[in-house]
Write a protein that holds these residues in place. Sequence first.
Motif, PDB file in Angstrom:
ATOM      1  N   GLU A 198       0.797  -1.191  -0.015  1.00 32.15           N
ATOM      2  CA  GLU A 198      -0.192  -0.189   0.217  1.00 32.15           C
ATOM      3  C   GLU A 198       0.969   1.056  -0.147  1.00 32.15           C
ATOM      4  N   GLY A 199       0.698   1.959  -1.053  1.00 36.72           N
ATOM      5  CA  GLY A 199       1.507   3.280  -1.191  1.00 36.72           C
ATOM      6  C   GLY A 199       1.101   4.285   0.167  1.00 36.72           C
ATOM      7  N   LEU A 200       2.103   5.384   0.158  1.00 38.66           N
ATOM      8  CA  LEU A 200       1.511   6.251   1.243  1.00 38.66           C
ATOM      9  C   LEU A 200       0.341   7.142   0.912  1.00 38.66           C
ATOM     10  N   TYR A 201       0.006   7.328  -0.633  1.00 41.53           N
ATOM     11  CA  TYR A 201      -0.955   8.104  -0.660  1.00 41.53           C
ATOM     12  C   TYR A 201      -2.410   7.256  -0.492  1.00 41.53           C
ATOM     13  N   ASP A 202      -2.519   6.055  -0.700  1.00 45.50           N
ATOM     14  CA  ASP A 202      -3.614   5.247  -0.630  1.00 45.50           C
ATOM     15  C   ASP A 202      -3.620   5.067   0.939  1.00 45.50           C
ATOM     16  N   LEU A 203      -2.509   4.969   1.594  1.00 47.20           N
ATOM     17  CA  LEU A 203      -2.839   4.673   3.282  1.00 47.20           C
ATOM     18  C   LEU A 203      -3.294   5.927   3.799  1.00 47.20           C
ATOM     19  N   ALA A 204      -2.992   7.206   3.072  1.00 42.70           N
ATOM     20  CA  ALA A 204      -3.651   8.324   3.700  1.00 42.70           C
ATOM     21  C   ALA A 204      -4.948   8.556   3.692  1.00 42.70           C
ATOM     22  N   ILE A 205      -5.288   8.172   2.113  1.00 43.88           N
ATOM     23  CA  ILE A 205      -6.962   8.246   1.959  1.00 43.88           C
ATOM     24  C   ILE A 205      -7.665   7.418   2.770  1.00 43.88           C
ATOM     25  N   ARG A 206      -7.095   6.249   2.931  1.00 48.60           N
ATOM     26  CA  ARG A 206      -7.742   5.274   3.986  1.00 48.60           C
ATOM     27  C   ARG A 206      -7.841   5.605   5.327  1.00 48.60           C
ATOM     28  N   SER A 207      -6.738   6.188   5.891  1.00 41.51           N
ATOM     29  CA  SER A 207      -6.871   6.283   7.208  1.00 41.51           C
ATOM     30  C   SER A 207      -7.499   7.587   7.595  1.00 41.51           C
ATOM     31  N   LEU A 208      -7.674   8.431   6.545  1.00 42.14           N
ATOM     32  CA  LEU A 208      -8.462   9.826   6.706  1.00 42.14           C
ATOM     33  C   LEU A 208     -10.057   9.754   6.400  1.00 42.14           C
ATOM     34  N   CYS A 209     -10.342   8.268   5.972  1.00 37.41           N
ATOM     35  CA  CYS A 209     -11.629   8.105   5.727  1.00 37.41           C
ATOM     36  C   CYS A 209     -12.029   8.846   4.429  1.00 37.41           C
ATOM     37  N   LEU A 210     -11.174   9.240   3.514  1.00 40.05           N
ATOM     38  CA  LEU A 210     -11.465   9.992   2.154  1.00 40.05           C
ATOM     39  C   LEU A 210     -12.183   8.972   1.209  1.00 40.05           C
ATOM     40  N   THR A 211     -12.916   9.511   0.545  1.00 35.02           N
ATOM     41  CA  THR A 211     -13.457   8.482  -0.427  1.00 35.02           C
ATOM     42  C   THR A 211     -13.665   9.051  -1.837  1.00 35.02           C
ATOM     43  N   PRO A 212     -12.464   8.496  -2.607  1.00 31.17           N
ATOM     44  CA  PRO A 212     -12.427   8.880  -4.014  1.00 31.17           C
ATOM     45  C   PRO A 212     -13.588   8.906  -4.939  1.00 31.17           C
ATOM     46  N   GLY A 213     -13.790   9.714  -5.594  1.00 34.54           N
ATOM     47  CA  GLY A 213     -15.259   9.477  -6.491  1.00 34.54           C
ATOM     48  C   GLY A 213     -16.379   9.512  -5.998  1.00 34.54           C
ATOM     49  N   GLU A 214     -16.214   9.887  -4.737  1.00 34.65           N
ATOM     50  CA  GLU A 214     -17.677  10.006  -3.887  1.00 34.65           C
ATOM     51  C   GLU A 214     -18.683  10.926  -4.560  1.00 34.65           C
ATOM     52  N   TYR A 215     -18.220  12.033  -5.183  1.00 34.72           N
ATOM     53  CA  TYR A 215     -18.818  13.175  -5.767  1.00 34.72           C
ATOM     54  C   TYR A 215     -18.944  13.099  -7.152  1.00 34.72           C
ATOM     55  N   SER A 216     -20.125  12.915  -7.597  1.00 32.04           N
ATOM     56  CA  SER A 216     -20.228  13.036  -9.210  1.00 32.04           C
ATOM     57  C   SER A 216     -21.316  13.833  -9.639  1.00 32.04           C
ATOM     58  N   SER A 217     -21.232  14.654 -10.677  1.00 34.71           N
ATOM     59  CA  SER A 217     -22.517  15.451 -10.802  1.00 34.71           C
ATOM     60  C   SER A 217     -23.307  14.623 -11.667  1.00 34.71           C
ATOM     61  N   LYS A 218     -22.913  13.363 -12.239  1.00 29.64           N
ATOM     62  CA  LYS A 218     -23.939  12.644 -13.043  1.00 29.64           C
ATOM     63  C   LYS A 218     -24.979  11.821 -12.078  1.00 29.64           C
ATOM     64  N   ILE A 219     -26.089  11.694 -12.847  1.00 30.10           N
ATOM     65  CA  ILE A 219     -27.210  11.211 -12.406  1.00 30.10           C
ATOM     66  C   ILE A 219     -27.235   9.722 -12.138  1.00 30.10           C
ATOM     67  N   ASP A 220     -27.130   9.136 -10.955  1.00 31.32           N
ATOM     68  CA  ASP A 220     -27.154   7.502 -10.830  1.00 31.32           C
ATOM     69  C   ASP A 220     -28.206   7.404  -9.885  1.00 31.32           C
ATOM     70  N   ILE A 221     -29.286   7.074 -10.101  1.00 29.78           N
ATOM     71  CA  ILE A 221     -30.056   6.631  -9.147  1.00 29.78           C
ATOM     72  C   ILE A 221     -31.050   5.372  -9.375  1.00 29.78           C
ATOM     73  N   PRO A 222     -30.654   4.406  -8.284  1.00 34.94           N
ATOM     74  CA  PRO A 222     -31.189   3.004  -8.648  1.00 34.94           C
ATOM     75  C   PRO A 222     -32.706   3.054  -8.244  1.00 34.94           C
ATOM     76  N   LEU A 223     -33.624   2.899  -9.134  1.00 31.23           N
ATOM     77  CA  LEU A 223     -34.979   2.723  -9.062  1.00 31.23           C
ATOM     78  C   LEU A 223     -35.295   1.563  -9.285  1.00 31.23           C
ATOM     79  N   ASN A 224     -36.491   0.989  -8.721  1.00 30.36           N
ATOM     80  CA  ASN A 224     -37.387  -0.455  -9.023  1.00 30.36           C
ATOM     81  C   ASN A 224     -38.543   0.053  -9.703  1.00 30.36           C
ATOM     82  N   ALA A 225     -38.832  -0.728 -10.818  1.00 29.04           N
ATOM     83  CA  ALA A 225     -39.827  -0.358 -11.668  1.00 29.04           C
ATOM     84  C   ALA A 225     -41.275  -0.197 -11.019  1.00 29.04           C
ATOM     85  N   GLN A 226     -41.395  -1.143  -9.906  1.00 36.25           N
ATOM     86  CA  GLN A 226     -42.824  -1.091  -9.391  1.00 36.25           C
ATOM     87  C   GLN A 226     -42.753   0.027  -8.149  1.00 36.25           C
TER      88      GLN A 226
END
Length: 537
Positions: A198-226
């Motif tokens: 595990e590289g230092l960057y990935d360790l830091a992301i994990r240790s600080l509880c950061l979530t890469p890609g958490e934000y996206s302006s694209k819509i992705d909403i799981p819906l059920n047909a019914q």
Amino acid sequence: MMNKPKINRPSRPIDFLLADISQRDTLIAHLQQEIRCTVEPCQHATRIYYDSFDWRLYQADLCLYKDQSRQFRRYVLQSRSAGKNIAMQENTEATAVFAQDLATGLLRDKIAPLLEMRALLPLINIQQETLPIRVMNKAEKTVARIVLEHNAIRQSATSRQKIDDYRARVIPLRGFWKAASKLRHTLEQYPHTIASNEGLYDLAIRSLCLTPGEYSSKIDIPLNAQDRADHAMQLILNNLYHTMLANEQGIAANIDSEFLHDFRVAVRRTRSALTQIKQVLPQTEVDKFKAVFSWLGSVTNLPRDLDVHLLNFDTYASSLPDDMRGDLEPLRDYLHKQRTLEYKNLKKTLRSARYRRFKQDWEQFLDTGLCIDNPAESAEIPIVLIAKQYTWRAYRRALKQGNALNPDSPAMQYHELRKTCKKLRYLMEFFASLFPKKEIKPLIRTLKSLQGNLGDFQDLEVHAQSMRVFAEQMLQQEHASSRTLMAMGALAENLEHHKMAIHQEFSDVYQAFQGKKNRDLFESLFKPQEKLPESVL
């Protein structure tokens, strides 16, 4: 003749984790007993990792950091997964905000197309204490290096939360792979080290509880047909509201233009959902909030227009003769000043009592506003039926408007088609999870192409007109010389010519959109088998 044993060439530095600082001192004593080595003076530096708000570098498997100490300042771009350096800029005094702020070279060339208009944000701050150890052979030649690191990891230099990381890093030297391999074996046998990939960057992301890609302006909403229509609408509107909230701080801090862009898109999508999908939510509440979202759209219009003018400025200026481009610079200054003013006003709006009250009311509505006891007429209809009805209707309207156009049609009619296409795309994106991805994605892609043509046509029309408005304003404020006004006039003419070229491409783009294959696919996906009552449409 016997073959020599194969030496595995390490492709990246090899890291071994240590429990704490005392283990570091013990390890040094152990190494001095086992191998010929020299401990060099301790060094201190600050490392700051950067990425955009939406993690564009991370998603491209890159990491960018700046190391700085009394002796050096440098930006380094690495492959995140392989840990290999890709490009470096030494002696960098200024802190880059955008890729364009970096000196020309490979590093800038690599990241500029990925970041585009997005700013580089400092994500992780690490105070590093390093102790280099030089490993030598019998001839006192350096054959490998070990760097003992103490990394104090924080999100920023002032953050209270700190994670301590102790590691020994084996750095192979070209031509001495065997020495590095032996060194690795020595550390693997040492009882107080743990090999880590595990590289230092990935360790830091994990240790600080950061979530890469958490934000996206694209819509992705799981819906059920019914799903009930009102519950599905609740999910859609909540998703859009979170996008608005995620971008507020970036707008107020005036970090880059994409914060306002994404905020405005979320506002427009919300207005479109409230306007197009009827009788699903309580109408009184819908009417009240439609007015507020209309207000939010209007107060963000001018700052966004100024952003677009500035984003396009270099492209537009390049259309002028070389000896005229410099004359356009006063216009850039004017746009920047106007933008600063408009962003200040926008910041006040986001802090205003009206905006705070809206957020409070909207959050309450999204949490508890559904009238379960007295639902709207279409509230309990399965969302897939609602999705088909409204999407099919918007598609047919787009075809009707598009088929009626000819090369001499007024620009306003093309603009109306553009607005209809935008509404159609919003509906398709809201409900995309209800339909097969491999079928709906190509349709959205074709629709985006048509929107692109119509959008460019409309933007060029507006921008050509804006040049004349800006010229008048700058003249009144004695902000423009005659040469600048001439350059702006020439630019307005170029924009008109470019607009006509875009206009000539419309027919081909539209034919691709309304071709038989797409018509059949739209019909198979969205044409309703059972029609909803006219009263709810």
